[in-house]
Enzyme design. Structure first.
Site, PDB file in Angstrom:
ATOM      1  N   GLU A   1       0.047  -0.909   5.980  1.00 52.44           N
ATOM      2  CA  GLU A   1       1.138  -0.309   6.739  1.00 52.44           C
ATOM      3  C   GLU A   1       0.990   1.196   6.820  1.00 52.44           C
ATOM      4  OE1 GLU A   1       4.960   1.410   7.897  1.00 52.44           O
ATOM      5  OE2 GLU A   1       3.863   1.774   6.050  1.00 52.44           O
TER       6      GLU A   1
ATOM      7  N   ASP B   1       0.837  -1.205   0.000  1.00 56.03           N
ATOM      8  CA  ASP B   1       0.000   0.000   0.000  1.00 56.03           C
ATOM      9  C   ASP B   1       0.870   1.253   0.000  1.00 56.03           C
ATOM     10  OD1 ASP B   1       0.755  -0.743   2.672  1.00 56.03           O
ATOM     11  OD2 ASP B   1      -0.721   0.668   3.471  1.00 56.03           O
TER      12      ASP B   1
END
Length: 375
Positions: free
Chosen positions: A133, A68
């Site tokens: 994250e 991400d």
């Protein structure tokens, strides 16, 4: 075009704004399963997690990363479209190039070259990916580690590909991180007219002296590995916007980045002691983002220093600066954890980029670490 660059460009084109993975993990499976990696998906809530492992023996070496990325912001502010990789001036531009799809691409090509030369290597290699994250990190690596611990699948060495480097790739190795404790404070008062303060209770006035003491508190002096603990207030809000109303409550957000000299319980106790001294009515909601961790001298750190010396001809600095990383979830299992990735000057910024030479150097460093530990 190099294999590492080609793979990174594929990953950049996938708009994996947190917590979306957008197919990145499918690409990694496509690259690694032909090499003998078993692809296991471990989704939790809206988060995609991937555990790719080759081998069953110990020691287990893990490359840890996240697919991400943060939102790119206004596309018109970029020199080129953020999800259309663009090469100029010896750099590749795009969201996620440095944080951290560049490291992911380097993981893969390092593994490919290593296995070509050392197909019967010692131990096992795994790649752990999450799409959570850059967000609040509640359904990502922390959940996968719980699964691994439950089935007694122990990680010995973990390399996190976060962008650790400062001026040149490999000049800094993160050997630990500070803890992060977040707080949401609500101070309760009584709303009223400013002309009749005796009929109200102003939470701003009540909190002001406590705020001064809180921000002046010397929490610790740090140690050889960590700077002193720091508290920062990130937001204070009170009032209705009208100039003639005493607010009924105040909300404040603050965060402590703390060293190994402190722990969560001590911070909470000292904070409550300061607030209780002033006698106002309040509530605190705490959230521990992560405890501090430190990887001292061990096989992983020694192998990484040797790899950087061999590939780059420099001696890296061991450091614990920066924010938090997913390494905080792996370190409590007893694994040796370090972070090593590209330069961090452009991360989370418009026109994020990675140098083309830097990318290839990073892949060679990763390969040399594998050689040093598993060949």
């Amino acid at each position: 075009m190099s294999d590492t660059l080609e793979l990174l460009q594929r990953l950049i084109r996938l708009e994996s704004v947190t917590p979306a993975d957008a197919g990145c993990q499918d690409v990694l499976a496509e690259c690694l399963t032909p090499l003998g990696f078993v692809d296991e998906r471990l989704p939790f809530a809206d988060t995609e997690n991937q555990w790719l492992r080759r081998g069953t023996r110990s020691p287990l070496f893990v490359f840890l990363g996240h697919t991400d990325v943060v939102p790119p912001g206004p596309a018109e502010a970029w020199g080129s479209a953020p999800f259309k990789p663009n090469i100029r001036d010896g750099k590749l531009f795009g969201r996620g190039t440095a944080d951290m799809k560049g490291s992911i691409a380097a993981f893969v090509t390092a593994v490919e070259r290593f296995l070509t030369r050392h197909p019967s290597h010692k131990g096992s290699i795994a790649v752990l990916m999450t799409s959570d994250e850059e967000g609040i990190a509640t359904h990502g690596v922390v959940k996968v580690v719980e699964v691994l611990e439950a089935r007694r699948e122990k990680i010995d060495w973990c390399l996190v590909g976060e962008p650790s480097s400062s001026k040149t790739v490999g000049d800094v190795i993160r050997v630990g991180r500070r803890g992060s404790l977040c707080a949401k404070l609500t101070v309760f008062g009584i709303q009223g007219h400013v002309a009749y303060p005796e009929l109200a209770a102003n939470p701003i006035h009540a909190f002001a002296p406590a705020l001064q003491e809180l921000t002046a508190e010397v929490w610790d002096n740090g140690n050889a590995f960590f700077p002193p603990t720091r508290l920062q207030v990130s937001n204070i809000n009170a009032g209705t916007g009208a100039e003639n109303i005493i607010p009924g409550q105040l909300e404040a957000l603050f965060n402590l980045r703390f060293s190994t000299e402190l722990n969560e319980a001590a911070i909470k106790a000292r904070t409550h002691a300061i607030f209780d001294k002033y006698g106002f009515d309040y509530q605190i909601d705490w959230r521990l983002s992560g405890n501090p961790f430190l990887t001292g001298s061990g096989e992983l750190l020694q192998a990484t220093h040797a790899a950087i010396r061999a590939v780059c001809g420099i001696e890296p600095i061991d450091d614990t600066g920066g924010g938090t990383s997913d390494g905080r979830f792996v370190a409590p299992t007893g694994a040796q954890v370090i972070e090593l990735g590209p330069c961090n000057a452009s991360i989370h910024k418009v026109d994020e980029h990675i140098g083309l030479e830097e990318l290839e150097t990073l892949s060679r460093i990763y390969e040399q670490i594998l050689i040093n530990l598993l060949a």
